[in-house]
Design an enzyme around this catalytic site. Structure first.
Site, PDB file in Angstrom:
ATOM      1  CG  HIS A 264      -2.142   0.855   1.134  1.00 41.54           C
ATOM      2  ND1 HIS A 264      -2.448   1.410   0.401  1.00 41.54           N
ATOM      3  CD2 HIS A 264      -3.076   1.137   2.253  1.00 41.54           C
ATOM      4  CE1 HIS A 264      -3.366   2.431   0.613  1.00 41.54           C
ATOM      5  NE2 HIS A 264      -3.814   2.105   2.025  1.00 41.54           N
ATOM      6  CG  HIS A 305      -3.857   0.205  -8.235  1.00 43.42           C
ATOM      7  ND1 HIS A 305      -5.237   0.428  -7.993  1.00 43.42           N
ATOM      8  CD2 HIS A 305      -3.384   1.213  -7.049  1.00 43.42           C
ATOM      9  CE1 HIS A 305      -5.611   1.013  -7.209  1.00 43.42           C
ATOM     10  NE2 HIS A 305      -4.521   1.539  -6.580  1.00 43.42           N
ATOM     11  CG  ASP A 363       2.732   4.604  -3.929  1.00 40.87           C
ATOM     12  OD1 ASP A 363       2.549   5.823  -3.357  1.00 40.87           O
ATOM     13  OD2 ASP A 363       2.081   3.513  -3.395  1.00 40.87           O
TER      14      ASP A 363
END
Ligand code: CMC
Length: 427
Positions: A264, A305, A363
């Site tokens: 995460h 994802h 990210d």
């Protein structure tokens, strides 16, 4: 006519299940009454389960769409700022000029933390991970703000929301200063949210700190692009904790804990650690090969994802910001950043990643920008937590202000059946 699903189980009459429609997105089958028929549904990882209804954020993973209160993330990133986004997430509409000015004023007047909070830091080692400190100190805020803990009172909930959004950057910067052994910097109300954070991070009391506007804008964008993402693991954790009636500071601390994991929010830190491990452009294909090997647990951090199977729209905006920042700061010769760009290029062309729709996620680029603007790697996930705070609070508040039940999933039990206790001598 209301739509229904029929569940047929051998030897039983079909069970009627209502089908619910949202304002957009797939219909959902309401299984909440199934337990009365003697069944639970089974869905590890909640891949097919809507845990609540919500009017805050909508994601269409196939189309690569992310809407906050109906507004596309690309438009918000282009035209708005983080505090406006906080307002939108919390109250459902974009603020008028007066409302925005009032909101900014309120947030900037809640940025200081109680002086005794400073003492908490001394209990941590200087090399403590800042996420460990954040979990502790954000949870500890519960012990300082008793005047805003009545979750049934809308005003209390609102004051807690302001406090959390305002104090996160202060606490985040304190983590960094503590790791360096430098004095904590008090917030400055004349600076905007991102500028103030940078000032508290990089300023020192003995000299003037000039905030670089390019860096401040990039920081604000990073906060914005992380602000909410509907029922992700940390937000679901906040909702679950909140469903017990726990106070908002404790709930947000639980969200920070859930965010920490590398699957995460910890992924941005993991991206940079992975780049370190790869070390040189010449080794990229070796690591891509490892990522594709079923017998090797290695994954390319910052790729893939759960929901986006097309492209992460946040990654698109983040990539644009990344290019701008690297260009404007003149750091595109940094070997690690060049390595990241090579990895991105190879993975985007590799059939394994293309077929599995494993694109760079938010990210991947946020890690690169944060590195370029001088944020230490261990602080990356703290940046994500600061950005995600309004989303966590908006979801918590939405739940508490509506009707909700304590979150209590069931299980498929696979252990021993009942058996009698065996005395030690017979085992
Ligand atoms: N590198 C290599 N293979 C991967 C990767 C990756 N990063 N991600 C998924 N796969 C493969 C996986 O092995 C599986 O292959 P197969 O079908 O042959 O078994 C397939 O792709 C589907 O993966 P999954 O684990 O079933 O997918 P998921 O939806 O459960 O996991 C994920 C999503 C984000 C946890 C995963 O893609 C991952 O671990 N990515 C790396 C960590 C990361 O960057 N996380 C940040 C997510 S974005 C920020 C946020 O919202 O928190």
């Amino acid at each position: 006519m209301a739509k229904k699903a029929l569940l047929t189980i051998e030897g039983r009459d079909p069970i009627e299940l209502p089908i619910l429609s949202g304002s957009t997105g797939p219909d959902v089958i309401d299984v909440s009454k199934l337990t009365a028929q003697g069944y639970f549904t089974y869905d590890p990882g909640f891949v097919s389960t809507a845990s609540c209804d919500s009017a805050i954020t909508y994601i269409d993973g196939d189309a690569g769409t992310l809407l906050h209160r109906g507004y596309p993330i690309e438009q918000l990133a282009e035209n708005s700022d983080f505090l406006e986004m906080c307002y939108l997430l919390l109250y459902g509409e974009l603020p008028t000029a007066d409302e925005k000015a009032q909101f900014d004023y309120t947030i900037s007047h809640h940025t200081m933390v109680h002086e005794q909070i400073r003492v908490f830091f001394n209990g941590f080692r200087r090399d403590a991970h800042p996420m460990a400190i954040m979990i502790g100190v954000v949870g500890a805020l519960s012990a300082f703000y008793h005047d805003s803990l009545d979750i049934a009172d809308e005003r209390h909930r609102n004051v807690s929301a302001m406090r959390l959004i305002a104090k996160m950057p202060t606490l985040a910067a304190m983590c960094y200063k503590y790791s360096l052994g430098q004095p904590f910097m008090y917030p400055r109300n004349d600076l905007n949210y991102a500028e103030n954070f940078l000032y508290m991070m990089f300023g020192v009391p003995c000299e003037t700190y000039e905030v670089n506007p390019i860096i401040a804008r990039a920081m604000d964008r990073i906060f914005m692009l992380h602000a909410d993402h509907e029922q992700n693991a940390s937000t679901s954790t906040v909702r679950l904790a909140g469903s017990t009636g726990a106070n908002p500071f404790a709930c947000i601390a639980s969200g920070i804990a859930a965010l920490w994991g590398p699957s995460h929010g910890g992924a941005n830190e993991a991206v940079l650690n992975m780049l370190d491990e790869i070390g040189d452009v010449s080794r990229v294909s070796e690591f891509v090969k490892r990522a594709k090997d079923k017998d090797d647990p290695f994954r390319l951090m910052g790729f893939g994802h759960r929901v986006y199977k097309n492209y992460d729209p946040r990654a698109r905006v983040m990539k644009q910001t990344c290019d701008e920042v690297l260009d404007q700061l003149g750091v595109n010769n940094d070997p690690q950043l060049q390595l990241a760009m090579e990895l991105e290029k190879i993975a985007l062309e590799d059939p394994y990643f293309v077929e599995k729709k494993l694109y760079p996620n938010v990210d991947f680029y946020s890690g690169i920008i944060l590195k370029a603007i001088g944020i230490p790697v261990s602080m990356f996930t703290v940046m994500f937590a600061t950005g995600r705070t309004p989303g966590w609070i908006a979801h918590w508040n939405e739940m508490i202000s509506g009707s909700y039940k304590i979150g209590r999933p069931r299980q498929l039990y696979t252990g021993e059946n009942q058996r009698d206790f065996k005395p030690m001598k017979d085992r």
